[in-house]
Scaffold this active site. Sequence first.
Site, PDB file in Angstrom:
ATOM      1  N   SER A   3       3.246 -32.863  -8.835  1.00  0.00           N
ATOM      2  CA  SER A   3       3.673 -34.150  -9.387  1.00  0.00           C
ATOM      3  C   SER A   3       4.092 -35.101  -8.271  1.00  0.00           C
ATOM      4  O   SER A   3       3.764 -36.283  -8.287  1.00  0.00           O
ATOM      5  CB  SER A   3       4.870 -33.954 -10.322  1.00  0.00           C
ATOM      6  OG  SER A   3       4.573 -32.976 -11.283  1.00  0.00           O
TER       7      SER A   3
ATOM      8  N   GLU B  25      -3.647 -33.003 -14.274  1.00  0.00           N
ATOM      9  CA  GLU B  25      -4.005 -34.427 -14.269  1.00  0.00           C
ATOM     10  C   GLU B  25      -2.780 -35.290 -14.590  1.00  0.00           C
ATOM     11  O   GLU B  25      -2.860 -36.268 -15.329  1.00  0.00           O
ATOM     12  CB  GLU B  25      -5.137 -34.731 -15.266  1.00  0.00           C
ATOM     13  CG  GLU B  25      -6.431 -33.997 -14.923  1.00  0.00           C
ATOM     14  CD  GLU B  25      -7.487 -34.866 -14.252  1.00  0.00           C
ATOM     15  OE1 GLU B  25      -7.159 -35.998 -13.835  1.00  0.00           O
ATOM     16  OE2 GLU B  25      -8.623 -34.398 -14.135  1.00  0.00           O
TER      17      GLU B  25
HETATM   18  C1  FAD Z   1      -5.916 -25.079 -14.875  1.00  0.00           C
HETATM   19  C2  FAD Z   1      -5.472 -26.061 -13.826  1.00  0.00           C
HETATM   20  C3  FAD Z   1      -6.428 -26.799 -13.154  1.00  0.00           C
HETATM   21  C4  FAD Z   1      -6.063 -27.700 -12.162  1.00  0.00           C
HETATM   22  N1  FAD Z   1      -7.038 -28.398 -11.506  1.00  0.00           N
HETATM   23  C5  FAD Z   1      -6.674 -29.226 -10.464  1.00  0.00           C
HETATM   24  C6  FAD Z   1      -7.671 -29.894  -9.701  1.00  0.00           C
HETATM   25  O1  FAD Z   1      -8.873 -29.773  -9.970  1.00  0.00           O
HETATM   26  N2  FAD Z   1      -7.249 -30.665  -8.662  1.00  0.00           N
HETATM   27  C7  FAD Z   1      -5.945 -30.829  -8.340  1.00  0.00           C
HETATM   28  O2  FAD Z   1      -5.645 -31.527  -7.387  1.00  0.00           O
HETATM   29  N3  FAD Z   1      -4.973 -30.199  -9.063  1.00  0.00           N
HETATM   30  C8  FAD Z   1      -5.310 -29.406 -10.115  1.00  0.00           C
HETATM   31  N4  FAD Z   1      -4.347 -28.758 -10.843  1.00  0.00           N
HETATM   32  C9  FAD Z   1      -2.944 -28.914 -10.454  1.00  0.00           C
HETATM   33  C10 FAD Z   1      -2.183 -29.855 -11.360  1.00  0.00           C
HETATM   34  O3  FAD Z   1      -2.618 -31.180 -11.195  1.00  0.00           O
HETATM   35  C11 FAD Z   1      -0.680 -29.689 -11.048  1.00  0.00           C
HETATM   36  O4  FAD Z   1      -0.336 -28.409 -11.506  1.00  0.00           O
HETATM   37  C12 FAD Z   1       0.171 -30.751 -11.711  1.00  0.00           C
HETATM   38  O5  FAD Z   1      -0.007 -31.981 -11.081  1.00  0.00           O
HETATM   39  C13 FAD Z   1       1.651 -30.381 -11.676  1.00  0.00           C
HETATM   40  O6  FAD Z   1       2.040 -30.069 -10.383  1.00  0.00           O
HETATM   41  P1  FAD Z   1       2.794 -28.681 -10.083  1.00  0.00           P
HETATM   42  O7  FAD Z   1       2.072 -27.591 -10.710  1.00  0.00           O
HETATM   43  O8  FAD Z   1       3.009 -28.635  -8.617  1.00  0.00           O
HETATM   44  O9  FAD Z   1       4.181 -28.816 -10.814  1.00  0.00           O
HETATM   45  P2  FAD Z   1       5.480 -29.558 -10.262  1.00  0.00           P
HETATM   46  O10 FAD Z   1       5.117 -30.883  -9.763  1.00  0.00           O
HETATM   47  O11 FAD Z   1       6.207 -28.637  -9.366  1.00  0.00           O
HETATM   48  O12 FAD Z   1       6.290 -29.749 -11.591  1.00  0.00           O
HETATM   49  C14 FAD Z   1       7.068 -28.703 -12.197  1.00  0.00           C
HETATM   50  C15 FAD Z   1       7.683 -29.266 -13.453  1.00  0.00           C
HETATM   51  O13 FAD Z   1       8.563 -30.337 -13.135  1.00  0.00           O
HETATM   52  C16 FAD Z   1       8.219 -31.494 -13.841  1.00  0.00           C
HETATM   53  N5  FAD Z   1       8.523 -32.669 -13.033  1.00  0.00           N
HETATM   54  C17 FAD Z   1       8.131 -32.949 -11.772  1.00  0.00           C
HETATM   55  N6  FAD Z   1       8.607 -34.132 -11.389  1.00  0.00           N
HETATM   56  C18 FAD Z   1       9.336 -34.628 -12.431  1.00  0.00           C
HETATM   57  C19 FAD Z   1      10.086 -35.812 -12.657  1.00  0.00           C
HETATM   58  N7  FAD Z   1      10.157 -36.763 -11.735  1.00  0.00           N
HETATM   59  N8  FAD Z   1      10.690 -35.971 -13.845  1.00  0.00           N
HETATM   60  C20 FAD Z   1      10.576 -35.021 -14.786  1.00  0.00           C
HETATM   61  N9  FAD Z   1       9.905 -33.879 -14.638  1.00  0.00           N
HETATM   62  C21 FAD Z   1       9.274 -33.688 -13.467  1.00  0.00           C
HETATM   63  C22 FAD Z   1       6.753 -31.341 -14.115  1.00  0.00           C
HETATM   64  O14 FAD Z   1       6.346 -32.130 -15.218  1.00  0.00           O
HETATM   65  C23 FAD Z   1       6.663 -29.868 -14.402  1.00  0.00           C
HETATM   66  O15 FAD Z   1       7.027 -29.644 -15.729  1.00  0.00           O
HETATM   67  C24 FAD Z   1      -4.692 -27.873 -11.860  1.00  0.00           C
HETATM   68  C25 FAD Z   1      -3.740 -27.154 -12.551  1.00  0.00           C
HETATM   69  C26 FAD Z   1      -4.116 -26.244 -13.522  1.00  0.00           C
HETATM   70  C27 FAD Z   1      -3.057 -25.477 -14.246  1.00  0.00           C
END
Ligand code: FAD
Lengths: 257, 403
Positions: free
Chosen positions: B132, B365
């Site tokens: 994120s 996304e």
């Molecule tokens: C099946 C799958 C396919 C994917 N495909 C791709 C791809 O093709 N390319 C790519 O680049 N990425 C891909 N991703 C990654 C995806 O985009 C990220 O998982 C997503 O952006 C969330 O980031 P994170 O997992 O690091 O969670 P984090 O950013 O660590 O977030 C953890 C939690 O905290 C919450 N959070 C974070 N910041 C805040 C805030 N400011 N306020 C409130 N809540 C917050 C989030 O909503 C989440 O619930 C994929 C993920 C999955 C599961």
Amino acid sequence: MKIVVCVKQVPDTAAQVVVENGQVSWGDAPLVINPWDEYAVEAALQKAGDHGGSVTVISMGKENETEALKHALAMGCNEAILVSDPALGSSDNVAAARVLAAAIRNVGDVDLAFFGKQAVDSDTGTLPGMVARILGWPALTLVSAISVLSAEAIKVERAIEEGRQVVESKLPVVVSVTKDYGEPRYPSFMGIRKAARAEIPIWDLGQLGIEAPAPVISWPEMMNPPRREVTTEIIAGDSPQDIAAKLADKIMAEKVL
Amino acid sequence: MDFALTDEHRMAQKMVRDFSQKEVAPVIKGYDRLQEMAPFVLPRMAELGILGICIPVKYGGQGMDYLSLGLACEELEAVDTTLRVVMSVHTGLCSMTILQWGTEEQKQKFLVPLARGEKIGAGAFTEPGAGSDFGNIQAAGKRDGDAFILNGEKMWISLATKADYAVLTVRTIPDAGQPHQGLTSFIVDLKSPGVTVGDIHGKLGVRAGSTGWINLRDVRVPAANMIGDEGEGFKVTMSAFDSGRYTVAAGAAGLIRAALEASVAYANERRAFGKPIAEYQLIQAKIARMALEYDVARLLYLKAGWLKNKGIRNTRETSAAKWFATEKSFEAANEAIQIHGAYGFSDEYDVERYMRNARGAVIYEGSNEIQHLIQASYALGRRRDKPLRREMPAYDPDEWQAE
Ligand SMILES: Cc1cc2nc3c(=O)[nH]c(=O)nc-3n(C[C@H](O)[C@H](O)[C@H](O)COP(=O)(O)OP(=O)(O)OC[C@H]3O[C@@H](n4cnc5c(N)ncnc54)[C@H](O)[C@@H]3O)c2cc1C
Ligand SMILES: Cc1cc2nc3c(=O)[nH]c(=O)nc-3n(C[C@H](O)[C@H](O)[C@H](O)COP(=O)(O)OP(=O)(O)OC[C@H]3O[C@@H](n4cnc5c(N)ncnc54)[C@H](O)[C@@H]3O)c2cc1C
């Protein structure tokens, strides 16, 4: 090689067809190309591809019934013609055969006229034979494969109940195609774009140079099939053998066998 | 206002539906259990032109509009989410980003083979330490003559092991005023020396798809592969999400539809207390919700697609469509399991797969928390879209279909 394929527009097979006020109704279910005709279009396109030539798709229907034609165009047919005339209100198969035969003649110099095996709505399967009879051409029905095709002759395999029958004939011929011919291709996006934009010419009876053929069959009454009440009984038992024995007894008692 | 789909839309929709229902639906459960992508999926989607559906013909695509892309995604995800994920990353994150930001040479070199499906594309943004908080990614690029040397790790990248190219964003200006101003995007050839990739196993959902990691060790990428300018990587990546999220939204609408259809069929058939369970109001309430939410999800994505066709900026509408549709698709699949009782808990039926597949889209996304923040910032007047140096071009059929 000049190829014609005739297609019919029918209610989707998923539609619920009922009789309402003496008329058949399929509600707002979409009208689609008769599924059997897709195999005929596939056969026509393959032969045009192998031997060079054009495929003209013809459908008889109401003025706005162009869905089946557009589907065939999107699959790759070169041109489409809708045969439509207010005088063709309630055509039976004899009338439809006369009109389609006239349309095939009107295209001119046709070598092969393809049809699907039957239509999923009227389900008679007689039209290809009737068209052939009117044109005075051989009718090769239930064709599952075309093994030889030249400028003068054709050799096909017919899928008949007893097995396969190989038939040879001179051109021109009428061919009706079965599912065994091979899966029809999907429309291509290029074909879809072309079909969506196509202006489909309408031929009326005047252009075909015929009078409205008088139907020989009338449908005095149509009704929904009686609803059948089905009850399901699950037969229990101590072992599969026991269950099978009970089932066999039931079947005998109910005189199913 | 015209809510009718054109003949072109309907035929495209039917073609994609026939492909997914006839070729994928019969075998999908097996691949989901194996945790492998069906080997025919990418070649078939390429052959049928689905991968390049909304890319202009002169760039190797099919010349259809952005609504057709949405309709295709709906049909694909109604069968399996993994099919739609291919569109999200290959078409949305990769090809459309090159269409929007790429130079003419980049389009000829990369977009043409991608749109034809001769090459497969991915979008690689997320890292082990930042999802994120994308502005704080750590992968880095250092200039070296006419190239950049890339180092770092990308994680959770769909199609990581299947793709030939990735649009990939790294930090090239470590001392930029704000972290996100130091990012730059590149088209990276994943067959380059120094790139290693792998799949992640043990995922809850999208098991018949590929999700993996990309490791970059001293990977030399020509400066000519930079998309956008140096320091523009954050904007390029956010544009990529405007395309990707749209496909996710449309796909999730398809998943709601699939959950609804499965629920209706089962509720009419299953009897309890002497009646089909469809007769009970508590079951009807669930089905009514799904039907309503399908309509809303569909209208939201079609509106976003319409804006895209007109070339009107749609970050807000696309984010809303993604948020709503993915949240509701998970709920719909979960309720569909409930309607199926214990059978829904088994992979004999499709609904448990729908629920597992729907779950990921609530996270990727842009997680739905992030979509909340986006919507709030628009509503509170704290965010206004400024024109981009390169906007996604409006759909013009003549230009799209010119050879
Ligand atoms: C099946 C799958 C396919 C994917 N495909 C791709 C791809 O093709 N390319 C790519 O680049 N990425 C891909 N991703 C990654 C995806 O985009 C990220 O998982 C997503 O952006 C969330 O980031 P994170 O997992 O690091 O969670 P984090 O950013 O660590 O977030 C953890 C939690 O905290 C919450 N959070 C974070 N910041 C805040 C805030 N400011 N306020 C409130 N809540 C917050 C989030 O909503 C989440 O619930 C994929 C993920 C999955 C599961
Ligand atoms: C993991 C697991 C373990 C289990 N272990 C056991 C066990 O050890 N022993 C055992 O005996 N059973 C067990 N079960 C079975 C479980 O108790 C049943 O699944 C449960 O009672 C529901 O029955 P059903 O699956 O037949 O669904 P159904 O009764 O067919 O119900 C289908 C749907 O209709 C709804 N419904 C039914 N009637 C009405 C009504 N009148 N009004 C509104 N809604 C209605 C239900 O709530 C459900 O949503 C287990 C199930 C699971 C999933």
